[in-house]
Design a protein around this motif. Structure first.
Motif, PDB file in Angstrom:
ATOM      1  N   ASP A 113      10.826  -0.187 -14.988  1.00 28.98           N
ATOM      2  CA  ASP A 113      10.569   0.686 -13.835  1.00 28.98           C
ATOM      3  C   ASP A 113      10.921   0.006 -12.516  1.00 28.98           C
ATOM      4  O   ASP A 113      10.138   0.011 -11.572  1.00 28.98           O
ATOM      5  N   TYR A 114      12.122  -0.556 -12.458  1.00 31.44           N
ATOM      6  CA  TYR A 114      12.563  -1.272 -11.259  1.00 31.44           C
ATOM      7  C   TYR A 114      12.521  -0.383 -10.023  1.00 31.44           C
ATOM      8  O   TYR A 114      12.906   0.783 -10.047  1.00 31.44           O
ATOM      9  N   ALA A 115      12.046  -0.975  -8.938  1.00 34.72           N
ATOM     10  CA  ALA A 115      12.093  -0.374  -7.605  1.00 34.72           C
ATOM     11  C   ALA A 115      12.476  -1.490  -6.641  1.00 34.72           C
ATOM     12  O   ALA A 115      12.122  -2.658  -6.871  1.00 34.72           O
ATOM     13  N   PRO A 116      13.226  -1.196  -5.572  1.00 35.63           N
ATOM     14  CA  PRO A 116      13.684  -2.233  -4.651  1.00 35.63           C
ATOM     15  C   PRO A 116      12.573  -3.131  -4.107  1.00 35.63           C
ATOM     16  O   PRO A 116      12.804  -4.305  -3.829  1.00 35.63           O
ATOM     17  N   GLY A 117      11.364  -2.630  -4.006  1.00 32.52           N
ATOM     18  CA  GLY A 117      10.254  -3.442  -3.511  1.00 32.52           C
ATOM     19  C   GLY A 117       9.916  -4.628  -4.402  1.00 32.52           C
ATOM     20  O   GLY A 117       9.264  -5.575  -3.964  1.00 32.52           O
ATOM     21  N   LEU A 118      10.360  -4.604  -5.660  1.00 23.60           N
ATOM     22  CA  LEU A 118      10.094  -5.711  -6.588  1.00 23.60           C
ATOM     23  C   LEU A 118      11.041  -6.891  -6.371  1.00 23.60           C
ATOM     24  O   LEU A 118      10.770  -8.000  -6.833  1.00 23.60           O
ATOM     25  N   LEU A 119      12.148  -6.651  -5.673  1.00 23.02           N
ATOM     26  CA  LEU A 119      13.167  -7.679  -5.499  1.00 23.02           C
ATOM     27  C   LEU A 119      12.634  -8.921  -4.789  1.00 23.02           C
ATOM     28  O   LEU A 119      12.999 -10.047  -5.145  1.00 23.02           O
ATOM     29  N   ALA A 120      11.763  -8.764  -3.823  1.00 23.48           N
ATOM     30  CA  ALA A 120      11.248  -9.919  -3.079  1.00 23.48           C
ATOM     31  C   ALA A 120      10.507 -10.893  -3.993  1.00 23.48           C
ATOM     32  O   ALA A 120      10.667 -12.105  -3.869  1.00 23.48           O
ATOM     33  N   VAL A 121       9.719 -10.375  -4.918  1.00 26.62           N
ATOM     34  CA  VAL A 121       8.991 -11.234  -5.865  1.00 26.62           C
ATOM     35  C   VAL A 121       9.974 -12.000  -6.734  1.00 26.62           C
ATOM     36  O   VAL A 121       9.849 -13.219  -6.935  1.00 26.62           O
ATOM     37  N   MET A 122      10.974 -11.302  -7.261  1.00 27.17           N
ATOM     38  CA  MET A 122      11.959 -11.953  -8.135  1.00 27.17           C
ATOM     39  C   MET A 122      12.764 -12.982  -7.362  1.00 27.17           C
ATOM     40  O   MET A 122      12.994 -14.099  -7.849  1.00 27.17           O
ATOM     41  N   THR A 123      13.205 -12.645  -6.154  1.00 33.77           N
ATOM     42  CA  THR A 123      14.001 -13.563  -5.341  1.00 33.77           C
ATOM     43  C   THR A 123      13.227 -14.826  -5.024  1.00 33.77           C
ATOM     44  O   THR A 123      13.774 -15.930  -5.082  1.00 33.77           O
ATOM     45  N   TYR A 124      11.966 -14.698  -4.705  1.00 32.80           N
ATOM     46  CA  TYR A 124      11.132 -15.871  -4.425  1.00 32.80           C
ATOM     47  C   TYR A 124      11.165 -16.849  -5.599  1.00 32.80           C
ATOM     48  O   TYR A 124      11.388 -18.051  -5.420  1.00 32.80           O
TER      49      TYR A 124
END
Length: 161
Positions: A113-124
């Motif tokens: 259930d990917y949403a763009p808001g999850l990207l920051a957690v993964m990038t960190y």
């Protein structure tokens, strides 16, 4: 073409051009060159590189998808906690095959259930694991993963020598 290496470069420094590609030696002695061609967006803020070239390597390690399970196999319900544990598991798997994060050339992440808001957690966590030597990366949104409650998984390819 923009070429980045694992050497710290000030943000205002001029980036090397394609005529003089810069490389970094990994812990295993393999020369890795990170390539981010002109004409493609800068992927560094999102925690990946468009391409990584490995020279001198003959042994590769393929790390299976690592999820957020702890040693007992328990999954926390929180996405951020699963991502943190998945990268800890990835580092443990790399260590078990004699590799360091700077030897990883490619990762694939799978997100339920990917949403763009999850990207920051993964990038960190990508940046915490790989620093400036960002591997090539593909993010694949999926409807579910292998285990009930699993929200994130990452696999990797590393050049050992």
């Amino acid at each position: 073409m923009t070429v980045l290496t694992s050497n710290p470069v000030p943000a205002d420094a001029e980036k090397p051009d394609a005529a003089k590609p810069a490389t970094a030696k990994t812990s295993g002695g393999v020369a890795l060159t990170v390539v981010n061609p002109k004409g493609l967006f800068d992927p560094a803020p999102n925690g990946f590189s468009h391409a990584v070239v490995a020279a001198g390597g003959s042994r590769l390690a393929f790390i299976a998808g690592q999820g957020g399970e702890d040693a007992a196999g328990a999954l926390p319900p929180d996405f951020a906690a699963q991502v943190a544990q998945a990268y800890a598991n990835l580092r443990r798997a790399l260590e078990a095959v004699g590799a360091q994060p700077d030897q990883v050339t490619k990762i694939t992440t799978y997100v339920v259930d990917y949403a763009p808001g999850l990207l920051a957690v993964m990038t960190y966590h990508v940046k915490q694991t790989f620093g400036r030597q960002l591997p090539a990366q593909t993010l694949v949104p999926v409807p579910r993963l292998a285990l009930d409650g699993m929200l994130f998984e990452v696999d990797a390819v590393a050049v050992l020598d």
